[in-house]
Write a protein that holds these residues in place. Structure first.
Motif, mmCIF file in Angstrom:
data_model
loop_
_atom_site.group_PDB
_atom_site.id
_atom_site.type_symbol
_atom_site.label_atom_id
_atom_site.label_comp_id
_atom_site.label_asym_id
_atom_site.label_seq_id
_atom_site.Cartn_x
_atom_site.Cartn_y
_atom_site.Cartn_z
ATOM 1 N N SER A 173 -4.441 0.728 -3.471
ATOM 2 C CA SER A 173 -3.937 2.059 -3.130
ATOM 3 C C SER A 173 -2.415 2.067 -3.227
ATOM 4 C CB SER A 173 -4.364 2.422 -1.706
ATOM 5 O OG SER A 173 -3.664 1.608 -0.778
ATOM 6 N N GLU A 174 -1.825 3.214 -2.992
ATOM 7 C CA GLU A 174 -0.368 3.301 -3.024
ATOM 8 C C GLU A 174 0.270 2.756 -1.756
ATOM 9 O OE1 GLU A 174 1.249 6.977 -4.421
ATOM 10 O OE2 GLU A 174 -0.189 7.074 -6.067
ATOM 11 N N ALA A 175 -0.552 2.314 -0.802
ATOM 12 C CA ALA A 175 -0.031 1.692 0.420
ATOM 13 C C ALA A 175 0.313 0.221 0.172
ATOM 14 C CB ALA A 175 -1.048 1.797 1.544
ATOM 15 N N SER A 183 -1.287 -2.580 0.715
ATOM 16 C CA SER A 183 -1.481 -3.284 1.979
ATOM 17 C C SER A 183 -2.310 -4.551 1.807
ATOM 18 C CB SER A 183 -2.185 -2.356 2.976
ATOM 19 O OG SER A 183 -3.498 -2.076 2.508
ATOM 20 N N GLU A 198 3.056 -3.155 -6.463
ATOM 21 C CA GLU A 198 4.008 -2.564 -5.537
ATOM 22 C C GLU A 198 5.418 -2.601 -6.094
ATOM 23 O OE1 GLU A 198 5.216 -2.978 -0.843
ATOM 24 O OE2 GLU A 198 4.485 -4.764 -1.867
#
Length: 187
Positions: free
Chosen positions: A137-139, A141, A183
Motif C-alpha cells: 500500500s502507499e503506507a 508499513s 517507498e
C-alpha cells in the motif's frame, strides 16, 4: 519515464545520486547477464544495486570531498543517498526491462520484478511481481512487508515441491527490500 519525473528525481536526490544510479543500473544489467547469469541467490541478486549504489556513491563523495572531516560529518547522508541511488538503480533497471519485450507491467510491478529476478523468470516472474506489488500500500508499513512475505512464501513452497529450495529468511529480506524500495522511489 517522463522528463518531468526525471527532474523530480534530480531535485529530490541530487544530480550525483541520479548519475550514480544510472551507472549502477547499467552495471547491474551487465553483471546479471554475465557474471551472475544462472546464479539464483535471490538476496544477492536483489541486493546488488543497493550494494553497488552505496559503494559507488561513497566513492564519488570521497573523490569530490577528500577531507575526512566532511565524510565523517556527512556519513549518514552519504549512506542514505547511496541507498537511494540503489533504489533508483532498481527503478532505472525496471524501466529498461519494460522496453525489452516482456509483459507490460506498471512501474511499481516493474520495480518488484527487478528485485525478484533472482528467484523466478519469464511469465512466472511477471505473475509473482504483480502479486507482490499488489500487497504494498502507499503506507509502506510492516504489514505490507508481511503480505509480500506471504506471497513469496507461497511461491517458495511451490518451488520446494519442484525441488528448488528458497530460504524463508531470504524471502523476509526480499519482502522488506521490496517495500523500502517502493517507498523510496514512490512508484
Amino acid at each position: 519515464m517522463e522528463e518531468s519525473e526525471i527532474f523530480q528525481l534530480l531535485g529530490r536526490y541530487g544530480v550525483d545520486a541520479v548519475l550514480v544510479a544510472a551507472a549502477v543500473a547499467v552495471a547491474v544489467r551487465i553483471l546479471r547477464q554475465t557474471l551472475f547469469k544462472g546464479k539464483t541467490n535471490a538476496v544477492l541478486n536483489a541486493a546488488l544495486p543497493f550494494a553497488l549504489g552505496l559503494l559507488l556513491f561513497a566513492a564519488v563523495q570521497c573523490a569530490a570531498h577528500p577531507c575526512a572531516d566532511y565524510l565523517l560529518e556527512n556519513a549518514a547522508d552519504i549512506l542514505r543517498r547511496g541507498f537511494a541511488a540503489g533504489c533508483l538503480a532498481t527503478l532505472f533497471g525496471a524501466v529498461l526491462s519494460r522496453f525489452t519485450g516482456k509483459k507490460p507491467l506498471s512501474a511499481k510491478e516493474s520495480v518488484v520484478r527487478e528485485l525478484l529476478s533472482g528467484i523466478a523468470s519469464g511469465k512466472e516472474l511477471d505473475e509473482l511481481a504483480v502479486k507482490a506489488a499488489a500487497c504494498v500500500s502507499e503506507a509502506y508499513s510492516s504489514e505490507d512487508a508481511e503480505r509480500v512475505l506471504k506471497v513469496l512464501c507461497v511461491y517458495a513452497r511451490e518451488k520446494a515441491s519442484a525441488g528448488t529450495e528458497i530460504a524463508e529468511e531470504d524471502m523476509r529480506v526480499l519482502a522488506e527490500l521490496i517495500v523500502r524500495t517502493l517507498e523510496t522511489t514512490a512508484v
